[in-house]
Motif scaffolding. Sequence first.
Motif, PDB file in Angstrom:
ATOM      1  N   GLY A  94       0.919 -11.470  -5.120  1.00  0.00           N
ATOM      2  CA  GLY A  94       0.386 -10.125  -4.922  1.00  0.00           C
ATOM      3  C   GLY A  94       0.466  -9.604  -3.512  1.00  0.00           C
ATOM      4  N   ASP A  95       1.206 -10.290  -2.605  1.00  0.00           N
ATOM      5  CA  ASP A  95       1.280  -9.803  -1.224  1.00  0.00           C
ATOM      6  C   ASP A  95       2.239  -8.623  -1.068  1.00  0.00           C
ATOM      7  OD1 ASP A  95       3.764 -10.995  -1.423  1.00  0.00           O
ATOM      8  OD2 ASP A  95       3.441 -12.462   0.164  1.00  0.00           O
ATOM      9  N   GLY A  96       3.049  -8.367  -2.088  1.00  0.00           N
ATOM     10  CA  GLY A  96       3.951  -7.215  -2.045  1.00  0.00           C
ATOM     11  C   GLY A  96       5.149  -7.398  -1.143  1.00  0.00           C
ATOM     12  N   LYS A  97       5.369  -8.609  -0.675  1.00  0.00           N
ATOM     13  CA  LYS A  97       6.497  -8.867   0.226  1.00  0.00           C
ATOM     14  C   LYS A  97       7.667  -9.495  -0.535  1.00  0.00           C
ATOM     15  CE  LYS A  97       3.444  -9.662   4.197  1.00  0.00           C
ATOM     16  NZ  LYS A  97       3.010 -10.632   5.222  1.00  0.00           N
ATOM     17  N   ASP A  98       8.825  -9.537   0.145  1.00  0.00           N
ATOM     18  CA  ASP A  98      10.023 -10.228  -0.360  1.00  0.00           C
ATOM     19  C   ASP A  98      10.544  -9.639  -1.677  1.00  0.00           C
ATOM     20  OD1 ASP A  98       9.987 -12.317   1.749  1.00  0.00           O
ATOM     21  OD2 ASP A  98       8.138 -12.926   0.739  1.00  0.00           O
ATOM     22  N   TYR A  99      10.523  -8.313  -1.762  1.00  0.00           N
ATOM     23  CA  TYR A  99      11.084  -7.649  -2.940  1.00  0.00           C
ATOM     24  C   TYR A  99      12.498  -7.155  -2.628  1.00  0.00           C
ATOM     25  CZ  TYR A  99       7.302  -7.451  -6.355  1.00  0.00           C
ATOM     26  OH  TYR A  99       6.375  -7.781  -7.319  1.00  0.00           O
ATOM     27  N   GLY A 100      13.425  -7.496  -3.504  1.00  0.00           N
ATOM     28  CA  GLY A 100      14.758  -6.938  -3.418  1.00  0.00           C
ATOM     29  C   GLY A 100      14.867  -5.703  -4.297  1.00  0.00           C
ATOM     30  N   VAL A 101      15.884  -4.907  -4.060  1.00  0.00           N
ATOM     31  CA  VAL A 101      16.118  -3.683  -4.833  1.00  0.00           C
ATOM     32  C   VAL A 101      17.577  -3.678  -5.284  1.00  0.00           C
ATOM     33  CG1 VAL A 101      16.070  -1.163  -4.837  1.00  0.00           C
ATOM     34  CG2 VAL A 101      14.433  -2.434  -3.440  1.00  0.00           C
ATOM     35  N   SER A 102      17.806  -3.335  -6.550  1.00  0.00           N
ATOM     36  CA  SER A 102      19.177  -3.242  -7.050  1.00  0.00           C
ATOM     37  C   SER A 102      19.275  -2.108  -8.058  1.00  0.00           C
ATOM     38  CB  SER A 102      19.620  -4.560  -7.687  1.00  0.00           C
ATOM     39  OG  SER A 102      18.806  -4.870  -8.795  1.00  0.00           O
ATOM     40  N   PHE A 103      20.466  -1.544  -8.179  1.00  0.00           N
ATOM     41  CA  PHE A 103      20.678  -0.470  -9.155  1.00  0.00           C
ATOM     42  C   PHE A 103      22.161  -0.219  -9.330  1.00  0.00           C
ATOM     43  CE2 PHE A 103      20.566   1.598  -5.025  1.00  0.00           C
ATOM     44  CZ  PHE A 103      21.584   2.532  -5.083  1.00  0.00           C
ATOM     45  N   ASN A 129      13.627   7.480  -0.117  1.00  0.00           N
ATOM     46  CA  ASN A 129      14.505   6.862   0.881  1.00  0.00           C
ATOM     47  C   ASN A 129      13.782   5.900   1.814  1.00  0.00           C
ATOM     48  OD1 ASN A 129      16.076   9.188  -0.111  1.00  0.00           O
ATOM     49  ND2 ASN A 129      17.515   8.622   1.500  1.00  0.00           N
ATOM     50  N   SER A 130      12.507   6.181   2.074  1.00  0.00           N
ATOM     51  CA  SER A 130      11.769   5.348   3.029  1.00  0.00           C
ATOM     52  C   SER A 130      11.333   4.008   2.437  1.00  0.00           C
ATOM     53  CB  SER A 130      10.531   6.102   3.527  1.00  0.00           C
ATOM     54  OG  SER A 130       9.649   6.376   2.439  1.00  0.00           O
ATOM     55  N   LEU A 131      11.455   3.842   1.122  1.00  0.00           N
ATOM     56  CA  LEU A 131      10.936   2.632   0.483  1.00  0.00           C
ATOM     57  C   LEU A 131      11.851   1.421   0.630  1.00  0.00           C
ATOM     58  CD1 LEU A 131       9.589   4.075  -2.904  1.00  0.00           C
ATOM     59  CD2 LEU A 131       8.407   3.846  -0.711  1.00  0.00           C
ATOM     60  N   PHE A 132      13.146   1.652   0.803  1.00  0.00           N
ATOM     61  CA  PHE A 132      14.074   0.520   0.827  1.00  0.00           C
ATOM     62  C   PHE A 132      15.301   0.889   1.642  1.00  0.00           C
ATOM     63  CE2 PHE A 132      15.591   3.261  -2.474  1.00  0.00           C
ATOM     64  CZ  PHE A 132      16.969   3.106  -2.508  1.00  0.00           C
ATOM     65  N   GLN A 189       0.821  -1.209   0.000  1.00  0.00           N
ATOM     66  CA  GLN A 189       0.000   0.000   0.000  1.00  0.00           C
ATOM     67  C   GLN A 189       0.859   1.264   0.000  1.00  0.00           C
ATOM     68  OE1 GLN A 189      -0.609  -2.717   1.895  1.00  0.00           O
ATOM     69  NE2 GLN A 189      -2.364  -3.335   0.600  1.00  0.00           N
ATOM     70  N   ALA A 190       2.027   1.187   0.641  1.00  0.00           N
ATOM     71  CA  ALA A 190       2.896   2.361   0.721  1.00  0.00           C
ATOM     72  C   ALA A 190       3.609   2.646  -0.592  1.00  0.00           C
ATOM     73  CB  ALA A 190       3.921   2.166   1.842  1.00  0.00           C
ATOM     74  N   ILE A 191       3.810   1.610  -1.408  1.00  0.00           N
ATOM     75  CA  ILE A 191       4.563   1.828  -2.651  1.00  0.00           C
ATOM     76  C   ILE A 191       3.655   2.017  -3.856  1.00  0.00           C
ATOM     77  CG2 ILE A 191       4.860  -0.563  -3.493  1.00  0.00           C
ATOM     78  CD1 ILE A 191       7.884   0.218  -3.853  1.00  0.00           C
ATOM     79  N   LEU A 192       2.372   1.667  -3.745  1.00  0.00           N
ATOM     80  CA  LEU A 192       1.460   1.819  -4.880  1.00  0.00           C
ATOM     81  C   LEU A 192       1.400   3.245  -5.428  1.00  0.00           C
ATOM     82  CD1 LEU A 192      -1.612  -0.479  -4.059  1.00  0.00           C
ATOM     83  CD2 LEU A 192       0.047  -0.722  -5.920  1.00  0.00           C
ATOM     84  N   PRO A 193       1.448   4.276  -4.573  1.00  0.00           N
ATOM     85  CA  PRO A 193       1.408   5.649  -5.116  1.00  0.00           C
ATOM     86  C   PRO A 193       2.582   5.985  -6.036  1.00  0.00           C
ATOM     87  CG  PRO A 193       0.895   5.661  -2.768  1.00  0.00           C
ATOM     88  CD  PRO A 193       1.375   4.286  -3.095  1.00  0.00           C
TER      89      PRO A 193
END
Length: 605
Positions: A535-544, A484-487, A425-429
């Motif tokens: 679709g639970d929105g959990k267990d997402y990694g981030v890379s860049f 910054n708050s997303l990951f 819900q926090a990242i959908l926007p």
Amino acid sequence: MSSKTIQPHQKELFGHPIGLYVLFFTELWERFSYYGMRALLTLYIATSATAIDPGLGWSNKDAIWLYGWYTMLVYVAAIPGGWLADKFLGQKKTVMLGGFLLCVGHLVLAIPGTTAFFSGLLLIILGVGGLKPNISTMVGGLYKQGDIRRDSGFTIFYIGINIGAFLSSIVVGLVAYKYGWHYGFGLAGIGMLLGQAVFMFGQKYLTHVGNFIGASGSDADKEAMKKPLNKIEKDRVIVLLISFLIVVVFWGAFEQAGGLMNLYTDAKVDRSISIGSWTEIPAAVFQSLNAGYIIIFGTLIGGFWIWWKKQGKESSSLFKMAIGTIIMGLGYVFMMFASKEASAESFGKAAMFWVFLAYLFHTIGELCTSPVSLSFITKLAPVKYASIMMGVYFAATGFGNKLAGSIGEASQLESFSGNMVVSKQAILPFMAKDSIEIKNAEREIVTIHDYPINQDKNFSLKTKVYVENGEVVYKELESEKNLNSLFELSTKEDSNTKELLATLTERKITASNPYHAKLVFEKDKDKAQITENKGDGKDYGVSFVLEEQQSEVEYATFKWLVIFTVAFGLLLLLFLKRLKKLTHGAEDKERVIHDETEGFELADN
């Protein structure tokens, strides 16, 4: 076979032995299978395991690492393949065995699963090792020593290689794009089956070449196998070994095509097009450019060198190889322009014509080097070591491929990585609904309009990255929203955050001159397999990676490829006269020979 053996009358077609065309079509279909698979390899390895058509989900850096090792081993296997032919089976039987292993290997790749994937690669390595050096040696065996047609025969053979590569890069790439990776791999396997069939049915035109001379009843053949090398033969082996260094350098630069340039084209070249339902050309299709150019220019360049020699000008194989290395290296000048154009704006892309020009120069360089190298070996190699020397040549090609993989790997920065720490819900926007391809209950691909996170799909956010008050700040490119708050980045002994902060601080990256990064959010592939978690929105990694830093490394890679290859080619020209002495005039009296009653051989004294 020995140079003294009398052979049956040899039929000709278009001025060349008819056996050339049997080998031409055999190699055409073998290369169809190999290059079709190669066009998909790094893309398949680097495609997310949670994509609609899952790949292995490795990083670009790791994909190029595996590509380098695989392409090296494919050609290094030519040494035992050549040894097996010279000592036990002969070239013809070893080609048959290699073709069988290739058929099995390519078809195994059509089976989904990691075990099948790596088993298929292993079988292909063994198959190419048996087929590749021996079929090339058989081409040389069709011509008498001193026959000027030998070089043009290898050029025709080389065109066959590239017709196969051209067709497969387009057809296999499109099939994989439309139907899935494993359908593409399967189509490559069908190509190999056709090649094996051509070789089997064309045996009556190859009765005089590729036989195991150790089993010959001829006293001359037995004597040739036992006799030690004389001074001329030793000198020629030395110059061949030196020429293999050219091969390593050439292919180390050239073989960026399947790795670095393939991934660069996929990510940083504007491939937009409007033809029917096409909106974008698949990156794998660009692999067909090299082969297409060879089909167009192959006979022209071969004819040019024959004309050049008749003018009395320098046209030795070593000279052609040096010129080819220089021309190929200059092709990377266009990739330097592409890199500059793509990095001129945030997340910019380069025009397609830079890639077209780069491949054009690479191809002209290849036509001056590769078929000439194959012919050169058959002119100088002692007959009893013919296949082994061809195997060493392909091993040198393999080391060049590994060098290419190492160069490509070094050009890919290690990703900064971490984990998403907010709810769905926090990242959908921060995201919008998109057209997403999924598989329905009937395993059919359908398109829906939804948020990617609801389908466990990857999504990305383009951001500005800079330092403010001693902290790294991430802001969405368009909206300027703080991310910054997303990951949070992974914390290790050599903390990602500390490394990133140090890099940005050292380069004085602030809000007024920010760097940019595409934050890629990817669902853990194991958790994505659990249906009830969808679709639970959990267990997402981030890379860049930092786009500007990555562009700098790619530009530097292209620049040093230009400098090194051109300098190496010029150095070879400087020592050309000394190297030619070691050949003992093997290329001095070449002419057209149509004597069809005498035997065909490789090197002679």
